[in-house]
Design an enzyme around this catalytic site. Structure first.
Site, PDB file in Angstrom:
ATOM      1  N   THR A  10      19.141  -3.764  -3.670  1.00  0.00           N
ATOM      2  CA  THR A  10      20.527  -3.957  -3.224  1.00  0.00           C
ATOM      3  C   THR A  10      20.767  -3.406  -1.814  1.00  0.00           C
ATOM      4  O   THR A  10      21.786  -3.719  -1.203  1.00  0.00           O
ATOM      5  CB  THR A  10      21.529  -3.255  -4.170  1.00  0.00           C
ATOM      6  OG1 THR A  10      21.268  -1.844  -4.157  1.00  0.00           O
ATOM      7  CG2 THR A  10      21.437  -3.784  -5.586  1.00  0.00           C
ATOM      8  N   ALA A  11      19.861  -2.556  -1.322  1.00  0.00           N
ATOM      9  CA  ALA A  11      20.118  -1.877  -0.042  1.00  0.00           C
ATOM     10  C   ALA A  11      18.796  -1.416   0.565  1.00  0.00           C
ATOM     11  O   ALA A  11      17.734  -1.584  -0.038  1.00  0.00           O
ATOM     12  CB  ALA A  11      21.024  -0.669  -0.289  1.00  0.00           C
ATOM     13  N   GLY A  12      18.890  -0.829   1.753  1.00  0.00           N
ATOM     14  CA  GLY A  12      17.766  -0.105   2.363  1.00  0.00           C
ATOM     15  C   GLY A  12      16.459  -0.873   2.379  1.00  0.00           C
ATOM     16  O   GLY A  12      16.399  -2.059   2.738  1.00  0.00           O
ATOM     17  N   ARG A  33      21.173  -2.501  -9.989  1.00  0.00           N
ATOM     18  CA  ARG A  33      21.919  -2.048 -11.172  1.00  0.00           C
ATOM     19  C   ARG A  33      23.168  -2.872 -11.416  1.00  0.00           C
ATOM     20  O   ARG A  33      23.792  -2.755 -12.456  1.00  0.00           O
ATOM     21  CB  ARG A  33      22.267  -0.564 -11.019  1.00  0.00           C
ATOM     22  CG  ARG A  33      21.072   0.305 -11.254  1.00  0.00           C
ATOM     23  CD  ARG A  33      21.449   1.748 -11.241  1.00  0.00           C
ATOM     24  NE  ARG A  33      21.608   2.265  -9.886  1.00  0.00           N
ATOM     25  CZ  ARG A  33      21.767   3.529  -9.600  1.00  0.00           C
ATOM     26  NH1 ARG A  33      21.823   4.421 -10.576  1.00  0.00           N
ATOM     27  NH2 ARG A  33      21.880   3.946  -8.350  1.00  0.00           N
ATOM     28  N   SER A 139       6.565   8.629   0.088  1.00  0.00           N
ATOM     29  CA  SER A 139       7.303   9.308   1.148  1.00  0.00           C
ATOM     30  C   SER A 139       6.373  10.293   1.857  1.00  0.00           C
ATOM     31  O   SER A 139       5.346  10.697   1.294  1.00  0.00           O
ATOM     32  CB  SER A 139       8.468  10.093   0.527  1.00  0.00           C
ATOM     33  OG  SER A 139       9.063  10.955   1.463  1.00  0.00           O
ATOM     34  N   TYR A 152      12.766  16.684  -5.288  1.00  0.00           N
ATOM     35  CA  TYR A 152      12.506  15.364  -4.690  1.00  0.00           C
ATOM     36  C   TYR A 152      11.040  15.272  -4.248  1.00  0.00           C
ATOM     37  O   TYR A 152      10.343  14.297  -4.560  1.00  0.00           O
ATOM     38  CB  TYR A 152      13.445  15.110  -3.491  1.00  0.00           C
ATOM     39  CG  TYR A 152      13.136  13.785  -2.807  1.00  0.00           C
ATOM     40  CD1 TYR A 152      13.396  12.579  -3.459  1.00  0.00           C
ATOM     41  CD2 TYR A 152      12.544  13.747  -1.546  1.00  0.00           C
ATOM     42  CE1 TYR A 152      13.084  11.358  -2.856  1.00  0.00           C
ATOM     43  CE2 TYR A 152      12.236  12.528  -0.932  1.00  0.00           C
ATOM     44  CZ  TYR A 152      12.506  11.344  -1.597  1.00  0.00           C
ATOM     45  OH  TYR A 152      12.186  10.134  -1.008  1.00  0.00           O
ATOM     46  N   PRO A 182       6.931   6.557   3.890  1.00  0.00           N
ATOM     47  CA  PRO A 182       7.672   6.722   5.143  1.00  0.00           C
ATOM     48  C   PRO A 182       8.201   8.143   5.340  1.00  0.00           C
ATOM     49  O   PRO A 182       8.479   8.857   4.381  1.00  0.00           O
ATOM     50  CB  PRO A 182       8.860   5.749   5.000  1.00  0.00           C
ATOM     51  CG  PRO A 182       8.601   4.963   3.738  1.00  0.00           C
ATOM     52  CD  PRO A 182       7.714   5.818   2.891  1.00  0.00           C
ATOM     53  N   GLY A 183       8.366   8.488   6.624  1.00  0.00           N
ATOM     54  CA  GLY A 183       9.146   9.669   6.979  1.00  0.00           C
ATOM     55  C   GLY A 183      10.610   9.274   7.051  1.00  0.00           C
ATOM     56  O   GLY A 183      11.031   8.283   6.438  1.00  0.00           O
ATOM     57  N   PHE A 189      19.997   6.354   2.064  1.00  0.00           N
ATOM     58  CA  PHE A 189      19.298   7.463   1.400  1.00  0.00           C
ATOM     59  C   PHE A 189      20.061   8.796   1.507  1.00  0.00           C
ATOM     60  O   PHE A 189      20.286   9.475   0.494  1.00  0.00           O
ATOM     61  CB  PHE A 189      17.899   7.588   2.027  1.00  0.00           C
ATOM     62  CG  PHE A 189      17.058   8.693   1.480  1.00  0.00           C
ATOM     63  CD1 PHE A 189      16.370   8.544   0.284  1.00  0.00           C
ATOM     64  CD2 PHE A 189      16.930   9.896   2.169  1.00  0.00           C
ATOM     65  CE1 PHE A 189      15.571   9.569  -0.221  1.00  0.00           C
ATOM     66  CE2 PHE A 189      16.137  10.922   1.673  1.00  0.00           C
ATOM     67  CZ  PHE A 189      15.461  10.756   0.479  1.00  0.00           C
TER      68      PHE A 189
HETATM   69  P1  NDP Z   1      18.807   3.365  -0.308  1.00  0.00           P
HETATM   70  O1  NDP Z   1      19.702   4.385  -0.902  1.00  0.00           O
HETATM   71  O2  NDP Z   1      19.258   2.610   0.884  1.00  0.00           O
HETATM   72  O3  NDP Z   1      18.336   2.329  -1.426  1.00  0.00           O
HETATM   73  C1  NDP Z   1      17.924   2.786  -2.684  1.00  0.00           C
HETATM   74  C2  NDP Z   1      17.849   1.611  -3.637  1.00  0.00           C
HETATM   75  O4  NDP Z   1      17.379   2.096  -4.916  1.00  0.00           O
HETATM   76  C3  NDP Z   1      19.217   0.983  -3.889  1.00  0.00           C
HETATM   77  O5  NDP Z   1      19.047  -0.406  -4.061  1.00  0.00           O
HETATM   78  C4  NDP Z   1      19.640   1.623  -5.206  1.00  0.00           C
HETATM   79  O6  NDP Z   1      20.545   0.852  -5.966  1.00  0.00           O
HETATM   80  C5  NDP Z   1      18.294   1.648  -5.913  1.00  0.00           C
HETATM   81  N1  NDP Z   1      18.306   2.510  -7.089  1.00  0.00           N
HETATM   82  C6  NDP Z   1      18.531   3.835  -7.164  1.00  0.00           C
HETATM   83  N2  NDP Z   1      18.466   4.249  -8.431  1.00  0.00           N
HETATM   84  C7  NDP Z   1      18.199   3.152  -9.188  1.00  0.00           C
HETATM   85  C8  NDP Z   1      18.022   2.919 -10.571  1.00  0.00           C
HETATM   86  N3  NDP Z   1      18.106   3.923 -11.447  1.00  0.00           N
HETATM   87  N4  NDP Z   1      17.747   1.656 -11.004  1.00  0.00           N
HETATM   88  C9  NDP Z   1      17.669   0.624 -10.117  1.00  0.00           C
HETATM   89  N5  NDP Z   1      17.842   0.785  -8.792  1.00  0.00           N
HETATM   90  C10 NDP Z   1      18.103   2.029  -8.333  1.00  0.00           C
HETATM   91  O7  NDP Z   1      17.473   4.195   0.024  1.00  0.00           O
HETATM   92  P2  NDP Z   1      16.073   3.749   0.667  1.00  0.00           P
HETATM   93  O8  NDP Z   1      15.999   2.298   0.833  1.00  0.00           O
HETATM   94  O9  NDP Z   1      15.842   4.615   1.831  1.00  0.00           O
HETATM   95  O10 NDP Z   1      15.090   4.233  -0.492  1.00  0.00           O
HETATM   96  C11 NDP Z   1      14.159   3.375  -1.125  1.00  0.00           C
HETATM   97  C12 NDP Z   1      12.947   4.206  -1.513  1.00  0.00           C
HETATM   98  O11 NDP Z   1      12.361   4.765  -0.347  1.00  0.00           O
HETATM   99  C13 NDP Z   1      13.250   5.385  -2.436  1.00  0.00           C
HETATM  100  O12 NDP Z   1      12.219   5.475  -3.392  1.00  0.00           O
HETATM  101  C14 NDP Z   1      13.199   6.592  -1.484  1.00  0.00           C
HETATM  102  O13 NDP Z   1      12.844   7.766  -2.159  1.00  0.00           O
HETATM  103  C15 NDP Z   1      12.120   6.140  -0.524  1.00  0.00           C
HETATM  104  N6  NDP Z   1      12.085   6.766   0.781  1.00  0.00           N
HETATM  105  C16 NDP Z   1      13.187   6.782   1.605  1.00  0.00           C
HETATM  106  C17 NDP Z   1      13.081   7.357   2.857  1.00  0.00           C
HETATM  107  C18 NDP Z   1      14.236   7.453   3.784  1.00  0.00           C
HETATM  108  O14 NDP Z   1      14.223   8.337   4.663  1.00  0.00           O
HETATM  109  N7  NDP Z   1      15.220   6.579   3.705  1.00  0.00           N
HETATM  110  C19 NDP Z   1      11.804   7.906   3.345  1.00  0.00           C
HETATM  111  C20 NDP Z   1      10.739   7.854   2.380  1.00  0.00           C
HETATM  112  C21 NDP Z   1      10.884   7.284   1.173  1.00  0.00           C
HETATM  113  P3  NDP Z   1      22.122   1.175  -6.065  1.00  0.00           P
HETATM  114  O15 NDP Z   1      22.701   0.399  -4.943  1.00  0.00           O
HETATM  115  O16 NDP Z   1      22.496   0.691  -7.412  1.00  0.00           O
HETATM  116  O17 NDP Z   1      22.269   2.665  -5.917  1.00  0.00           O
HETATM  117  C1  8X3 Z   2      12.625  10.662   2.245  1.00  0.00           C
HETATM  118  C2  8X3 Z   2      12.392  11.305   3.550  1.00  0.00           C
HETATM  119  O1  8X3 Z   2      12.991  13.329   4.875  1.00  0.00           O
HETATM  120  O2  8X3 Z   2      13.544  13.458   2.526  1.00  0.00           O
HETATM  121  O3  8X3 Z   2      11.517  10.577   1.458  1.00  0.00           O
HETATM  122  O4  8X3 Z   2      11.247  13.590   3.245  1.00  0.00           O
HETATM  123  S1  8X3 Z   2      12.551  13.003   3.501  1.00  0.00           S
END
Ligand code: NDP
Ligand code: 8X3
Length: 250
Positions: A10-12, A33, A139, A152, A182-183, A189
């Protein structure tokens, strides 16, 4: 045309990966979700491509819900060749003496058990076909630990162990397994981490150029487009300004 299931689309990163792969020869199952959050992503994909997209609503923490949703997939989408375990989150920056145990449960249930559940549900068909690719979004926190991030970081350390375990378990079936780590990347997030406090979230990315979701989508596309004999085990990518989990040049 290969079928890809992306959790948390849905995002990111999940959304960016979906948009990126829609430009290539894939059809997409997008998990979220709620349909309300998935629909605009699907609309955006439809504007730029003819890629078939199927929304699949479930919470990755709920095994039975996910199982039920997967059994409803239309036959054209049933053979999932690529699983991208992306859904995940961090909650707060509390130290272990003060943290909220509900936040711990949510992170552990989503980042570890959610990945396990989806892998358990999808990998048997890959084993049966003796082909497939699982990509886990890890990560820099799979390698580093920072103050207030112990749980985390523990979930992402666990994920790296799971990635290696999956690679070992699925090796004999020719299934590829990759972790993208990724960093700091600017997505929702930090907004999620700070329970919607946009001021705190914006501060995280001030003073340096963070990664963006497109950078991660490009890494995924690269990994998927290697020849059959090449498995990328892990890609660790950081902003140029980030040395480790703690040091960022501002
Ligand atoms: P976002 O918050 O932008 O996106 C997270 C996504 O995960 C959303 O679509 C969210 O849906 C979904 N999600 C969360 N919980 C659930 C669940 N229980 N069931 C289904 N979907 C769920 O974050 P990112 O895109 O940055 O994060 C994506 C991944 O990357 C994560 O695993 C994060 O730990 C990892 N990551 C992020 C980094 C960063 O700095 N951004 C760096 C390294 C790793 P909803 O809209 O419903 O909440
Ligand atoms: C997400 C990036 O900065 O929390 O995995 O390590 S950080």
């Amino acid at each position: 045309m290969k079928t890809v299931l992306i959790t948390g689309a849905t995002a990111g990163f999940g959304k960016a990966i979906a948009l990126k792969l829609s430009k290539y020869n894939y059809q997409l199952i997008l998990n979220g979700r709620s349909l309300e959050k998935l629909s605009p992503v699907i609309e955006e994909i439809k504007v730029g491509s003819k890629t078939p997209v199927y929304p699949l609503v479930f919470d990755v923490r709920a095994y039975e819900e996910a199982e039920k949703a997967i059994t409803t997939l239309p036959s054209a989408f049933k053979n999932v060749e690529i699983l991208i375990n992306n859904a995940g989150l961090a909650l707060e920056l509390d130290t272990v003496d003060q943290a909220n145990k509900d936040d711990w449960n949510t992170m552990i249930d989503t980042n570890i058990k959610g990945v396990l559940f989806l892998t358990r549900l999808i990998s048997p068909q890959m084993v049966f076909r003796k082909s497939g690719h699982i990509i886990n979004i890890g990560s820099i926190s799979s390698h580093e630990v920072y103050k207030g991030g112990s749980v985390y970081c523990a979930t992402k350390h666990a994920l790296l162990a799971l990635t290696k375990g999956m690679r070992s378990d699925l090796l004999e079936y020719g299934i590829k397994v990759t972790q993208i780590s990724p960093g700091a990347a600017e997505t929702n997030f930090s907004l999620t981490r700070f329970h919607g406090n946009s001021e705190r979230a914006e501060q995280v990315y001030q003073g340096f150029t963070a990664l963006d979701a497109e950078d991660i989508a490009e890494a995924v596309e690269f990994v998927l487009n290697r020849p059959a004999h090449v498995n990328i085990d892990e890609i660790l990518l950081t902003p140029t300004a980030q040395f480790n989990g703690v040091i960022i040049r501002k």
